[in-house]
Each structure stands twice: as structure tokens, then as C-alpha cells.
Design a protein around this motif. Structure first.
Motif, mmCIF file in Angstrom:
data_model
loop_
_atom_site.group_PDB
_atom_site.id
_atom_site.type_symbol
_atom_site.label_atom_id
_atom_site.label_comp_id
_atom_site.label_asym_id
_atom_site.label_seq_id
_atom_site.Cartn_x
_atom_site.Cartn_y
_atom_site.Cartn_z
ATOM 1 N N UNK A 1 0.858 -1.181 0.000
ATOM 2 C CA UNK A 1 0.000 0.000 0.000
ATOM 3 C C UNK A 1 0.893 1.230 0.000
ATOM 4 N N UNK A 2 0.369 2.343 -0.495
ATOM 5 C CA UNK A 2 1.141 3.588 -0.503
ATOM 6 C C UNK A 2 0.871 4.455 0.713
ATOM 7 N N UNK B 1 -7.136 -1.369 1.234
ATOM 8 C CA UNK B 1 -6.776 0.043 1.372
ATOM 9 C C UNK B 1 -5.497 0.204 2.192
ATOM 10 N N UNK B 2 -5.351 -0.614 3.222
ATOM 11 C CA UNK B 2 -4.160 -0.555 4.077
ATOM 12 C C UNK B 2 -4.161 -1.775 4.973
ATOM 13 N N UNK C 1 0.331 -5.090 1.461
ATOM 14 C CA UNK C 1 -1.090 -5.209 1.119
ATOM 15 C C UNK C 1 -1.234 -6.157 -0.066
ATOM 16 N N UNK C 2 -2.302 -6.930 -0.101
ATOM 17 C CA UNK C 2 -2.509 -7.847 -1.234
ATOM 18 C C UNK C 2 -2.898 -7.082 -2.495
ATOM 19 N N UNK C 3 -2.371 -7.510 -3.612
ATOM 20 C CA UNK C 3 -2.764 -6.983 -4.919
ATOM 21 C C UNK C 3 -2.844 -8.164 -5.870
ATOM 22 N N UNK D 1 5.414 -4.534 -6.590
ATOM 23 C CA UNK D 1 4.084 -4.025 -6.914
ATOM 24 C C UNK D 1 3.613 -3.092 -5.801
ATOM 25 N N UNK D 2 2.878 -2.061 -6.174
ATOM 26 C CA UNK D 2 2.304 -1.124 -5.214
ATOM 27 C C UNK D 2 0.934 -0.692 -5.720
#
Length: 671
Positions: free
Chosen positions: A337-338, A518-519, A537-539, A558-559
């Protein structure tokens, strides 16, 4: 002898009796505040008329009604902030204050404060033509070194003499129509007076707070500038919803975006890093349906699929359905997550704008022209809709969705109005509609969309106070180490039902599903408690037809901010667009990266390394893949450190300058 309104008078008029009663201070406050609202309303009308050529292009009658509806909320916030001292002074339960001199001071305070706010609004009506936005506190630094402001103001006052005249008339009316109580010290000396004043003051305190925040409901955070977008279709029209005192107050001391001047030459900066993505020469757009699912507080830690090695290989997690779905999806071992808040995720996921220093929602830059998935796909004829089961406007999601081009917003209001739902019976009592019925509602609505479409949903049930529907409490008992875990399992069930229903629909096989959180939240394992772990975070990308080979990519980083460009790459998007992330499937793995901002420290991942930078110098370098607990700081010992720092500085400078220059689209140019 000169008479005053405080002298004893034998008048039978209703007005005199009210203003001489023990309720007089309360009545005076109410009437005078109503006058303040009228002045703000007239200032907004003036703002509209002064810039009619701009606003008339995007506002019809319904749009104007929406503007004034939203304007009332922002005016309330500004009035409560600026008049709070006046209100308290008027309602103090102290009989000795009921004297002419004291109330003269109150009158002067009220008139002066509202004269200043009126002047700010009227001056901004002129300045708008240069900025296309409400003035914020940054104006003080913007013109701090200018020595010709007096001349500029004088010239503009002559050119806009009618606004000066309007200001004089309105201030004069504020003075003349101001209502002053006629209660005397003698009549105020009673227990009834003290009871009335105490009750009134206690009642006004939550009213003031409510006005300042924009509401007192559990799901309402203090309104910010970006909330104005939920009342308009174009970002430029949000200036009409706002008022200048509010914009100034909300941004006071929050000038978070300043050019660090790492690179003196624009060409040099662009050569190192640019967020503008150009299509490949052979790009052919494939109009797939897209469903983006952002799950509230769904830490990567909760998902067994990503954690086979935890607890000595015995860890199962709380998401049996997702564990199964992810085996058929494109996933990433290193995904982040960012930000750390829900309001950070929306810009990151949907517009590839990561959080830097402060949540993008809460900064003046949120009023810039924005791009994102919805706006890019809208240009390709997509139907676009955003779903969120909380009250409409909650968390600023509706405003952001509208600002980035979503054609529809469907929230709790639309759910309750839909005849196929149980309406408010499915409200969780605190935040939103339970995930299971709301995801079913989303699926039902999607069935009516013209293809291709983009549908985005932000779930809500895995949120404090961590409850599940009463009828499902036995099915989902508390488990694990935190109450959120049963909510995670409930939402996993809701997702399973959603996919089961979606699989029956004709649009399903032509759809790309994007899943993320989201986080993260409430880590229990040490891996997820580190500076980096708290951003895990999962993506995942899932296609029912198998067009994306099931795989766990371990070679790329990945982000959230890379979701949009990666999706655009998968679909062969053939137009330039702006994104601060990268297309990880069409970028050399060693060049993929992720970014986060952690309490004053920039965190930047690339290749095998994580850099921590304070804006001036590198603070730490970790080989995060081999050293996931970030134990060994190798700053100064890494050959790639200088190159990474250069990349990070270019990212920061591009971000900061584009925020301040309103260049958040691919077509915006350097000012």
C-alpha cells in the motif's frame, strides 16, 4: 440625555419584550448568525456572477442547487470557526456582562470578523480568473517577497469598484441590522438567567463542533477542501461550493507541497523520471470490463495464501475463499500500500497518486484537474460507477470519485432506495451497509450497465467496531488475536457470494477483477510490524477466462500506485496518461519500485533494496528481501544507493511541482 437600547422602556412591542427577556442573548445570537449566512450566500452569488462565463459551461439548474446545498455546509464550517468566540462571549452565563459597553464589544467583534470574511470572498471572486480555484493559505508564501501588492490591490479595487461598493453596503447592513439584547444587569441577576445561559451555551458547543466538522456522525471526518467535489461534476466548479475563509483555515500551516529543487533543469528531471506514460507503437486497446475491489483493512497478513511460512508453516489465515481465488490469479510476493489510511488508498489505486507527506484528499492539490482509471476509460466509452456502502459523502470518497471522472456514485442512499434490497435493515448501525448485501447490490446494478464498464467498490465491514450481522454471530465467532479477524472472515464470505453471483452473468468472462486492500491493520506477526511490513497489502488480477496465467510474481515490486498503469498495459491502452506508478508487466523487473511516506521518512523500494530518506539524505538502506526484519542498515555500502536516491528525488520533485502547478494530467504542461 442620549438614549440607548439598554435604557428601561415601557414598550408593549413583541420585539422589545423578547430582546429585554432573559432569552435575549440567545435570540440575538441566532438572528445575527442568520445574517452571517445571508452574507456568505450573497458572496457566493457574487462569485458566480463575476465568473459566470466559466461556471455557466458546466452548471445547469440542478447543478446550481447542488452547489448551494454543498455551499451551506462549507459556510457553516467557516461561520462556526470565525464566530465561535463571539458566540461564547454572548452566551457566557454571567449577569455582569449585560451592559452596553460589553455588548458594543461583541457587536464590533461580529461585524469586523464578518467584514473580513466578506472581503476575502469578494477579492477571491476576482482572483479566481487567474487560478481557477479558491485561494488557500499558500497565498502568503506565494506573494511573501512581492513589494507591489499595494499597487495591485489599488488597481483591482478601481477596476472592480462595484465589489467595493457591495462590501461597504453589506458591512453597513451588518452594523445597522445587528440585533443587540436589551437585558439589564438587574434583570439578569436571577437563577433563571443562569440556567438559560448555561443550557444555551452547552447546546451551542456541539453545534459549533458539528458546523466546523461538517457533521457529527461516526463516519464523518472533518470536511476538507476536496469534499466540495462531491457536489459538482467539474473540479473547477468546486470553487463555487467552497468559500475562501474555509479554504484559508483548512490549509493554514499545511503547505505540504514545495519544490525541493533537487534538479534545477526541467529536462534533466524529465530524463531521470516522468510520470507521463506513452503508449507503445503496437498498442491495441482491448475493451475489457473492469471490477476493482478495495477491501477495508485487509492486511496481507490475514490471507493464508501469502503466508505459508508463518507459524512454522501452520498458519491458515482467515480468508478461505480468497486463498482459493488467488491460486487462479496473477499475484505478487512483494506488494504494498502507498499509505496507512483509507483516504490514501483511493488516489493511489484509482489515480496512481501515492500519499506524500499528507493525505492527498486533505490538501489544496485535491482541487487540481485529475486523471485516473475512470477518466481514461470514460474516453473509451466505458460506463463507470463507484460503490461504497457508507452514507453518501463519507470519507470524501464521493467527492474524489466524481473528481476523477466516475459517472455514477452508489452509496447507502441508493442502496436504501433500491426495491431489491432490505434497505436500512442491512445497515451495520455505525458505518455502512454490511458487505454481503452491498456486494450483491453492486452485482445487481452491474447487470444493468452497458458494456464495457468500470465498477469500483470500497468495502466497509472489516472496520471498527468489528461486528458481524447479528444473525451470523454464531457462524463467525471471535477468533485469532483481534476482533477484526472474524470481520475479515465475514467479508471473505461476502466476496465468495459476490463472485458466485457474478459468475452467472454474461459479462463475467470478459472482465478483469482487481483486488487489493486500502491498508494493513493490527499486525500480530513481527514481519508485519516493521517499517515496511505495515505497508504490505494484497494486490491481485483475476480473469475468469484465464487470460492472465495464474502466477505469483516474485521478480517485480508491486504497489497500489502501479495498479492503474499495469491495468492499462494489460488492456493495451493506446493514449498517454499520467501515473506515478509503473506497468510492472512491461517494465524490467529490476526497475519496478514502490513508495511510501512514514512519519517524515520517504521509503523507496527498487530491486533488492529499501531506502529510507528524510528529504535531505539517505538514512538507511536495507536488503529487504534477504533481511525482511530490516535489521542490517547498509547505508553508504550499497553501490546502487546513489542511483536510487536520484530516482527518489526525481519522483519527489515531479510529485511536488505537479501538485503545485496543477499538472496531474498527461496533457498538462509546465507553467
Amino acid at each position: 440625555m442620549k438614549s440607548t437600547i439598554y435604557e428601561s422602556k415601557s414598550s408593549n412591542s413583541i420585539r422589545h419584550k423578547i430582546l429585554s427577556s432573559r432569552f435575549a442573548p440567545v435570540v440575538a445570537v441566532v438572528i445575527n448568525l442568520l445574517m452571517a449566512y445571508v452574507v456568505y450566500f450573497l458572496a457566493r452569488v457574487t462569485y458566480l456572477l463575476e465568473n459566470y462565463s466559466i461556471f455557466s459551461q458546466g452548471l445547469d439548474t440542478q447543478g446550481l442547487l447542488s452547489v448551494f446545498q454543498g455551499g451551506f455546509m462549507f459556510d457553516s464550517s467557516a461561520i462556526m470557526y470565525t464566530c465561535a468566540l463571539y458566540i461564547v462571549m454572548m452566551l457566557l452565563p454571567l449577569h455582569l456582562k449585560e451592559r452596553p459597553r460589553y455588548h458594543k464589544v461583541c457587536k464590533w467583534l461580529f461585524v469586523i470578523v464578518n467584514a473580513i470574511t466578506l472581503a476575502m470572498n469578494l477579492m477571491d471572486a476576482v482572483y479566481f480568473q487567474y487560478t481557477s480555484r479558491r485561494t488557500t493559505s499558500t497565498i502568503f508564501s506565494e506573494f511573501s517577497h512581492e513589494g507591489n501588492l499595494g499597487t495591485i490591490f489599488g488597481t483591482e479595487m478601481l477596476r472592480h469598484w462595484y465589489l467595493v461598493l457591495l462590501a461597504i453596503v453589506l458591512v453597513w447592513l451588518l452594523w445597522k441590522l445587528y440585533v443587540m439584547p436589551r437585558l439589564t444587569v438587574k434583570h439578569a441577576r436571577s437563577w433563571r438567567y443562569y440556567l438559560i445561559m448555561t443550557v444555551a451555551l452547552l447546546a451551542m458547543i456541539p453545534t459549533i463542533i458539528c458546523g466546523m466538522r461538517g457533521g457529527l456522525a461516526t463516519a464523518v471526518r472533518p470536511i476538507a477542501i476536496s469534499n466540495a467535489n462531491q457536489y459538482v461534476d467539474r473540479p473547477v466548479d468546486a470553487a463555487l461550493v467552497l468559500n475562501t475563509p474555509f479554504s484559508m483555515l483548512r490549509t493554514m500551516g499545511k503547505n505540504v507541497y514545495t519544490n525541493p529543487h533537487y534538479f534545477k533543469d526541467e529536462a534533466q528531471l524529465e530524463a531521470v523520471y516522468t510520470p507521463v506514460h506513452q503508449p507503445g507503437d503496437t498498442a491495441i486497446f482491448s475493451p475489457k470490463n473492469v471490477v476493482v475491489i478495495i477491501v477495508e483493512s485487509y492486511s496481507k497478513e490475514y490471507i493464508g495464501f501469502f503466508n505459508h511460512n508463518l507459524d512454522g508453516g501452520t498458519y491458515k489465515g482467515y480468508t478461505p475463499f480468497l486463498d482459493s481465488l488467488l491460486t487462479k490469479s496473477l499475484t505478487f510476493k512483494y506488494s504494498y500500500a502507498n499509505g496507512r489510511k483509507s483516504i490514501d488508498a483511493m488516489p493511489s489505486v484509482l489515480s496512481s497518486i501515492p500519499m506524500m507527506k499528507e493525505p492527498f484528499f486533505l490538501t489544496p492539490a485535491s482541487m487540481n484537474n485529475l486523471s485516473g482509471m475512470a477518466r481514461q476509460l470514460d474516453g473509451k466509452g466505458y460506463t463507470t460507477a463507484f460503490f461504497h456502502g457508507a452514507q453518501n459523502g463519507s470519507m470524501g470518497f464521493q467527492a474524489f470519485a466524481r473528481a476523477t471522472g466516475y459517472q455514477q456514485y452508489l452509496g447507502r442512499t441508493e442502496f436504501n432506495a433500491d426495491p431489491t434490497t432490505r434497505g436500512n435493515k442491512d445497515f451495520d448501525g455505525t458505518w455502512a451497509i454490511w458487505d454481503e448485501p452491498f456486494l450483491q447490490f453492486m452485482c445487481h446494478k452491474i447487470n444493468g450497465f452497458k458494456q464495457p464498464f468500470l465498477a469500483t467498490v470500497f468495502t466497509a465491514s472489516s472496520h471498527h467496531p468489528f461486528r458481524v450481522p447479528e444473525e451470523l454471530e454464531q457462524q463467525f465467532p471471535e477468533e485469532g488475536t483481534h476482533p477484526i479477524h472474524r470481520c475479515v472472515r465475514y467479508t471473505d464470505m461476502a466476496l465468495r457470494y459476490f463472485f458466485e453471483e457474478a459468475a452467472k452473468q454474461p459479462w463475467y468472462n470478459n472482465t478483469i477483477f482487481v483486488l487489493t486492500a486500502d491498508h494493513s491493520n493490527f499486525p500480530t506477526h513481527d514481519l508485519y510490524k516493521t517499517d515496511l511490513g505495515r505497508y504490505m497489502a494484497p494486490i491481485a488480477f483475476y480473469t475468469p477466462n484465464g487470460s492472465l496465467a495464474p502466477a505469483v510474481r516474485e521478480d517485480v515490486i508491486m504497489q497500489q500506485a502501479s495498479i492503474m498503469p499495469t491495468l492499462m498495459g494489460i488492456m493495451g491502452y493506446d493514449q498517454p496518461y499520467l501515473a506515478f506508478g509503473c506497468d510492472v508487466l512491461n517494465t524490467p523487473p529490476e526497475q519496478t519500485w514502490a513508495f511510501s511516506y512514514n512519519n517524515g521518512i520517504y521509503q523507496y523500494l527498487q530491486g533488492d533494496w529499501m531506502m529510507q530518506h528524510d528529504g535531505d539524505k539517505v538514512k538507511a538502506m536495507y536488503r529487504f528481501k534477504e533481511d525482511p526484519m530490516l535489521k542490517q542498515n547498509m547505508v553508504g555500502k550499497v553501490p546502487t544507493q546513489a542511483a536510487m536516491e536520484r530516482q527518489l528525488k526525481a519522483l519527489i520533485q515531479q510529485y511536488m511541482t505537479r501538485m503545485t502547478d496543477n499538472r496531474l494530467t498527461a496533457t498538462s504542461s509546465k507553467k
